[in-house]
Scaffold this active site. Structure first.
Site, PDB file in Angstrom:
ATOM      1  N   GLY A   6      38.878 -21.030  -2.865  1.00 20.26           N
ATOM      2  CA  GLY A   6      37.648 -21.063  -3.656  1.00 20.26           C
ATOM      3  C   GLY A   6      37.039 -22.450  -3.758  1.00 20.26           C
ATOM      4  O   GLY A   6      37.531 -23.419  -3.165  1.00 20.26           O
ATOM      5  N   ARG A  93      43.017 -21.345 -22.625  1.00 17.66           N
ATOM      6  CA  ARG A  93      42.616 -22.611 -23.266  1.00 17.66           C
ATOM      7  C   ARG A  93      42.734 -22.651 -24.782  1.00 17.66           C
ATOM      8  O   ARG A  93      43.084 -23.675 -25.355  1.00 17.66           O
ATOM      9  CB  ARG A  93      41.161 -22.956 -22.889  1.00 17.66           C
ATOM     10  CG  ARG A  93      41.006 -23.353 -21.442  1.00 17.66           C
ATOM     11  CD  ARG A  93      39.554 -23.667 -21.145  1.00 17.66           C
ATOM     12  NE  ARG A  93      39.338 -23.764 -19.710  1.00 17.66           N
ATOM     13  CZ  ARG A  93      38.189 -23.466 -19.119  1.00 17.66           C
ATOM     14  NH1 ARG A  93      37.142 -23.074 -19.835  1.00 17.66           N
ATOM     15  NH2 ARG A  93      38.077 -23.579 -17.819  1.00 17.66           N
ATOM     16  N   CYS A 122      34.285 -27.218 -17.358  1.00 18.66           N
ATOM     17  CA  CYS A 122      33.719 -28.386 -16.653  1.00 18.66           C
ATOM     18  C   CYS A 122      32.708 -29.179 -17.493  1.00 18.66           C
ATOM     19  O   CYS A 122      32.741 -30.418 -17.512  1.00 18.66           O
ATOM     20  CB  CYS A 122      33.094 -27.957 -15.339  1.00 18.66           C
ATOM     21  SG  CYS A 122      32.166 -26.420 -15.427  1.00 18.66           S
ATOM     22  N   GLN A 149      23.320 -27.271 -15.547  1.00 13.45           N
ATOM     23  CA  GLN A 149      24.552 -27.060 -14.785  1.00 13.45           C
ATOM     24  C   GLN A 149      24.300 -26.529 -13.374  1.00 13.45           C
ATOM     25  O   GLN A 149      23.469 -25.644 -13.169  1.00 13.45           O
ATOM     26  CB  GLN A 149      25.464 -26.093 -15.559  1.00 13.45           C
ATOM     27  CG  GLN A 149      25.867 -26.661 -16.905  1.00 13.45           C
ATOM     28  CD  GLN A 149      26.835 -25.800 -17.699  1.00 13.45           C
ATOM     29  OE1 GLN A 149      26.717 -25.727 -18.904  1.00 13.45           O
ATOM     30  NE2 GLN A 149      27.793 -25.172 -17.053  1.00 13.45           N
ATOM     31  N   GLY A 153      29.385 -24.554 -10.177  1.00 13.93           N
ATOM     32  CA  GLY A 153      30.165 -24.260 -11.380  1.00 13.93           C
ATOM     33  C   GLY A 153      30.480 -22.786 -11.523  1.00 13.93           C
ATOM     34  O   GLY A 153      31.386 -22.401 -12.251  1.00 13.93           O
ATOM     35  N   LYS A 208      32.439 -21.962 -25.536  1.00 19.49           N
ATOM     36  CA  LYS A 208      33.565 -22.738 -24.997  1.00 19.49           C
ATOM     37  C   LYS A 208      33.361 -24.223 -25.264  1.00 19.49           C
ATOM     38  O   LYS A 208      34.268 -24.917 -25.706  1.00 19.49           O
ATOM     39  CB  LYS A 208      33.694 -22.515 -23.483  1.00 19.49           C
ATOM     40  CG  LYS A 208      34.379 -21.224 -23.121  1.00 19.49           C
ATOM     41  CD  LYS A 208      34.711 -21.196 -21.644  1.00 19.49           C
ATOM     42  CE  LYS A 208      33.733 -20.398 -20.865  1.00 19.49           C
ATOM     43  NZ  LYS A 208      34.004 -20.308 -19.448  1.00 19.49           N
ATOM     44  N   HIS A 237      26.982 -31.468 -12.896  1.00 19.19           N
ATOM     45  CA  HIS A 237      26.385 -31.022 -14.157  1.00 19.19           C
ATOM     46  C   HIS A 237      25.788 -32.244 -14.861  1.00 19.19           C
ATOM     47  O   HIS A 237      26.424 -33.300 -14.935  1.00 19.19           O
ATOM     48  CB  HIS A 237      27.443 -30.425 -15.077  1.00 19.19           C
ATOM     49  CG  HIS A 237      28.000 -29.101 -14.638  1.00 19.19           C
ATOM     50  ND1 HIS A 237      27.501 -28.377 -13.579  1.00 19.19           N
ATOM     51  CD2 HIS A 237      29.023 -28.354 -15.155  1.00 19.19           C
ATOM     52  CE1 HIS A 237      28.196 -27.252 -13.454  1.00 19.19           C
ATOM     53  NE2 HIS A 237      29.119 -27.223 -14.392  1.00 19.19           N
ATOM     54  N   ASN A 310      31.208 -31.332 -11.291  1.00 14.95           N
ATOM     55  CA  ASN A 310      31.914 -30.232 -11.955  1.00 14.95           C
ATOM     56  C   ASN A 310      33.129 -29.762 -11.180  1.00 14.95           C
ATOM     57  O   ASN A 310      34.090 -29.267 -11.770  1.00 14.95           O
ATOM     58  CB  ASN A 310      30.962 -29.055 -12.193  1.00 14.95           C
ATOM     59  CG  ASN A 310      30.206 -28.672 -10.942  1.00 14.95           C
ATOM     60  OD1 ASN A 310      29.331 -29.413 -10.506  1.00 14.95           O
ATOM     61  ND2 ASN A 310      30.537 -27.545 -10.349  1.00 14.95           N
TER      62      ASN A 310
HETATM   63  N1  LIG Z   1      33.497 -24.116 -10.173  1.00 19.16           N
HETATM   64  C1  LIG Z   1      33.667 -24.960 -11.149  1.00 19.16           C
HETATM   65  O1  LIG Z   1      32.961 -25.985 -11.288  1.00 19.16           O
HETATM   66  C2  LIG Z   1      34.756 -24.729 -12.158  1.00 19.16           C
HETATM   67  C3  LIG Z   1      35.010 -25.722 -13.094  1.00 19.16           C
HETATM   68  C4  LIG Z   1      36.011 -25.527 -14.027  1.00 19.16           C
HETATM   69  C5  LIG Z   1      36.752 -24.368 -13.998  1.00 19.16           C
HETATM   70  N2  LIG Z   1      36.477 -23.403 -13.062  1.00 19.16           N
HETATM   71  C6  LIG Z   1      37.304 -22.191 -13.081  1.00 19.16           C
HETATM   72  O2  LIG Z   1      38.113 -22.169 -11.917  1.00 19.16           O
HETATM   73  C7  LIG Z   1      38.326 -20.814 -11.488  1.00 19.16           C
HETATM   74  C8  LIG Z   1      37.894 -20.659 -10.036  1.00 19.16           C
HETATM   75  O3  LIG Z   1      36.543 -21.011  -9.898  1.00 19.16           O
HETATM   76  P1  LIG Z   1      35.846 -21.222  -8.480  1.00 19.16           P
HETATM   77  O4  LIG Z   1      34.521 -21.778  -8.813  1.00 19.16           O
HETATM   78  O5  LIG Z   1      36.744 -21.973  -7.535  1.00 19.16           O
HETATM   79  O6  LIG Z   1      35.714 -19.678  -7.962  1.00 19.16           O
HETATM   80  P2  LIG Z   1      35.583 -19.118  -6.471  1.00 19.16           P
HETATM   81  O7  LIG Z   1      34.936 -20.098  -5.570  1.00 19.16           O
HETATM   82  O8  LIG Z   1      34.971 -17.775  -6.640  1.00 19.16           O
HETATM   83  O9  LIG Z   1      37.107 -18.942  -5.994  1.00 19.16           O
HETATM   84  C9  LIG Z   1      37.947 -17.941  -6.510  1.00 19.16           C
HETATM   85  C10 LIG Z   1      39.335 -18.054  -5.902  1.00 19.16           C
HETATM   86  O10 LIG Z   1      40.181 -17.083  -6.508  1.00 19.16           O
HETATM   87  C11 LIG Z   1      40.836 -16.346  -5.480  1.00 19.16           C
HETATM   88  N3  LIG Z   1      41.184 -14.986  -5.880  1.00 19.16           N
HETATM   89  C12 LIG Z   1      40.349 -13.963  -6.178  1.00 19.16           C
HETATM   90  N4  LIG Z   1      41.052 -12.849  -6.427  1.00 19.16           N
HETATM   91  C13 LIG Z   1      42.360 -13.175  -6.272  1.00 19.16           C
HETATM   92  C14 LIG Z   1      43.580 -12.453  -6.372  1.00 19.16           C
HETATM   93  N5  LIG Z   1      43.600 -11.140  -6.670  1.00 19.16           N
HETATM   94  N6  LIG Z   1      44.751 -13.099  -6.147  1.00 19.16           N
HETATM   95  C15 LIG Z   1      44.750 -14.429  -5.827  1.00 19.16           C
HETATM   96  N7  LIG Z   1      43.615 -15.164  -5.697  1.00 19.16           N
HETATM   97  C16 LIG Z   1      42.443 -14.540  -5.933  1.00 19.16           C
HETATM   98  C17 LIG Z   1      39.826 -16.327  -4.343  1.00 19.16           C
HETATM   99  O11 LIG Z   1      40.461 -15.974  -3.135  1.00 19.16           O
HETATM  100  P3  LIG Z   1      39.652 -15.202  -1.949  1.00 19.16           P
HETATM  101  O12 LIG Z   1      38.952 -16.280  -1.175  1.00 19.16           O
HETATM  102  O13 LIG Z   1      40.753 -14.563  -1.173  1.00 19.16           O
HETATM  103  O14 LIG Z   1      38.732 -14.224  -2.596  1.00 19.16           O
HETATM  104  C18 LIG Z   1      39.358 -17.788  -4.399  1.00 19.16           C
HETATM  105  O15 LIG Z   1      40.329 -18.605  -3.786  1.00 19.16           O
HETATM  106  C19 LIG Z   1      37.531 -19.938 -12.475  1.00 19.16           C
HETATM  107  O16 LIG Z   1      38.399 -19.518 -13.496  1.00 19.16           O
HETATM  108  C20 LIG Z   1      36.504 -20.896 -13.027  1.00 19.16           C
HETATM  109  O17 LIG Z   1      36.071 -20.513 -14.322  1.00 19.16           O
HETATM  110  C21 LIG Z   1      35.502 -23.556 -12.141  1.00 19.16           C
END
Ligand SMILES: NC(=O)c1ccc[n+]([C@@H]2O[C@H](COP(=O)([O-])OP(=O)(O)OC[C@H]3O[C@@H](n4cnc5c(N)ncnc54)[C@H](OP(=O)(O)O)[C@@H]3O)[C@@H](O)[C@H]2O)c1
Length: 338
Positions: A6, A93, A122, A149, A153, A208, A237, A310
């Site tokens: 991701g 959290r 973030c 944002q 994110g 949050k 952000h 972020n």
């Molecule tokens: N983006 C940000 O700026 C940010 C900042 C702080 C916190 N976060 C938090 O970090 C988390 C991920 O965010 P992201 O932005 O990286 O999302 P993302 O790009 O949608 O990535 C999601 C990840 O989760 C994996 N996943 C989905 N279903 C799964 C399963 N059943 N088993 C194992 N892995 C699975 C996906 O794998 P596949 O590729 O195989 O689908 C992918 O690697 C979220 O909780 C988000 O709230 C994000």
């Protein structure tokens, strides 16, 4: 690492390498869809694995970034198998027994962990890095925050949605319907980040920011009002923060304070067009602060403009910094007692 394919997970993998994290082995986990896919890890490729009771055994640290449902289902299982989990989702959290930690702000909170440590939201993360020195110096009574944002994110699919919509508009093609956001994000500003849950007139992101800020700073008495807004920016952000302090703090003193604060870079020469920009923050680990000025409507209020990446400090960098601290302070469960 759970969620390795991701937006946050792939950034975390890069940061582990950049910082030469002392891991004997790194195992990328993602969904069944990605199982077997190869992830570039320098000299070798790492095969992505799916989660199973067998595949999660034998880890010291588990970095999670796969969303709240996966953290709910699997974080405790990793912890029960002996790992310390650093979780990027919002699921853990606000549990009282789970430390919510920003490396520059409250690293001491790691000491009491019970196997799961939470990485903050973030927009909260970058804000508290800038606020902690002010809190320590003069106290904080109240915060009024507006965020701007970026789409990363929300994850990888949101980045693609902005790209596809922008391209369609520029090429005068039919606009694809939004699937990630409730409205078109390209060339738009949307005053909704996440959802309005159970009829609340604040979004879950805004709630949050308010709750996590108080937990990280250890001050339940700080008044906070947040408005979180999504803008068509890929990464970074931006936040307008109005800070009401307990004691007086001039803009000059604030600038000086923040100039020597860990993880902060002050860019504040607005007459020459110098202030933090999202495109400058993207790719950096520091939080950029500028536009430091008095609020003319209140004698103890300052306005700040705070910008951070972020995906890096807002998520991946802090998670890796927490993993480093856990390792350096012998807080891993496999570590001999100090
Ligand atoms: N983006 C940000 O700026 C940010 C900042 C702080 C916190 N976060 C938090 O970090 C988390 C991920 O965010 P992201 O932005 O990286 O999302 P993302 O790009 O949608 O990535 C999601 C990840 O989760 C994996 N996943 C989905 N279903 C799964 C399963 N059943 N088993 C194992 N892995 C699975 C996906 O794998 P596949 O590729 O195989 O689908 C992918 O690697 C979220 O909780 C988000 O709230 C994000």
């Amino acid at each position: 690492m759970v969620g390795a394919t991701g937006a946050v997970g792939s950034t975390m993998l890069g940061i582990l390498r950049e910082r030469a994290f002392p891991a004997d082995e790194v195992v990328p986990f993602a969904s069944e869809r990605s199982a077997g896919r190869k992830i570039d890890w320098g000299e070798q490729d790492l095969p992505v694995q799916a989660l199973s009771p067998e595949s999660i055994q034998g880890f010291d640290i588990a970095l999670f970034s796969a969303g709240g449902a996966i953290s709910e289902a699997w974080a405790q299982q990793f912890a029960d198998a002996g790992a310390v989990v650093v979780d990027n989702s919002s699921f853990w959290r606000m549990y009282e027994h789970v430390p919510l930690v920003v490396s520059e702000v409250n690293p001491e909170a790691l000491d009491g962990h019970g196997g799961i440590v939470a990485n903050p939201n973030c927009s909260t993360m970058q804000m508290v890095v800038a606020l902690k020195p002010i809190l320590d110096a003069v106290g904080i009574e109240r915060l009024v925050i507006s965020t701007y944002q970026s789409v990363s994110g929300t994850g990888q699919r949101a980045v693609e949605e902005l790209h596809d919509q922008a391209l369609a508009i520029l090429e005068a093609k039919e606009l694809p319907s939004p699937t990630v956001y409730p409205h078109q994000i390209a060339f738009n500003v949307v005053p909704q980040v996440e959802r309005f849950k159970d009829g609340d007139d604040y979004t879950t992101e805004e709630r949050k920011m308010m709750a996590e800020t108080r937990k990280i700073l250890g001050r339940q008495d700080i008044g906070i009002s947040a408005t979180c807004v999504r803008v068509p920016v890929y990464t970074g952000h931006s936040e307008s923060i109005n800070v009401q302090t307990r004691e007086d703090l001039s803009p000059e003193e604030c600038r000086e304070l923040l100039s020597s604060a860990p993880g902060v870079v002050v860019i504040d020469d607005p007459g020459n067009g110098l202030y933090p920009l999202a495109i400058d923050a993207a790719g950096r680990d520091e939080v950029l602060v500028g536009r430091i000025r008095r609020d003319p409507s209140h004698e103890r209020c300052l306005n700040l403009w705070v910008v951070g990446d972020n995906l890096r400090k807002g998520a991946a960098t802090n998670a890796v910094q927490l993993a480093e601290l856990l390792n350096e302070r012998s807080l891993l469960r496999s570590a001999p007692a100090a």
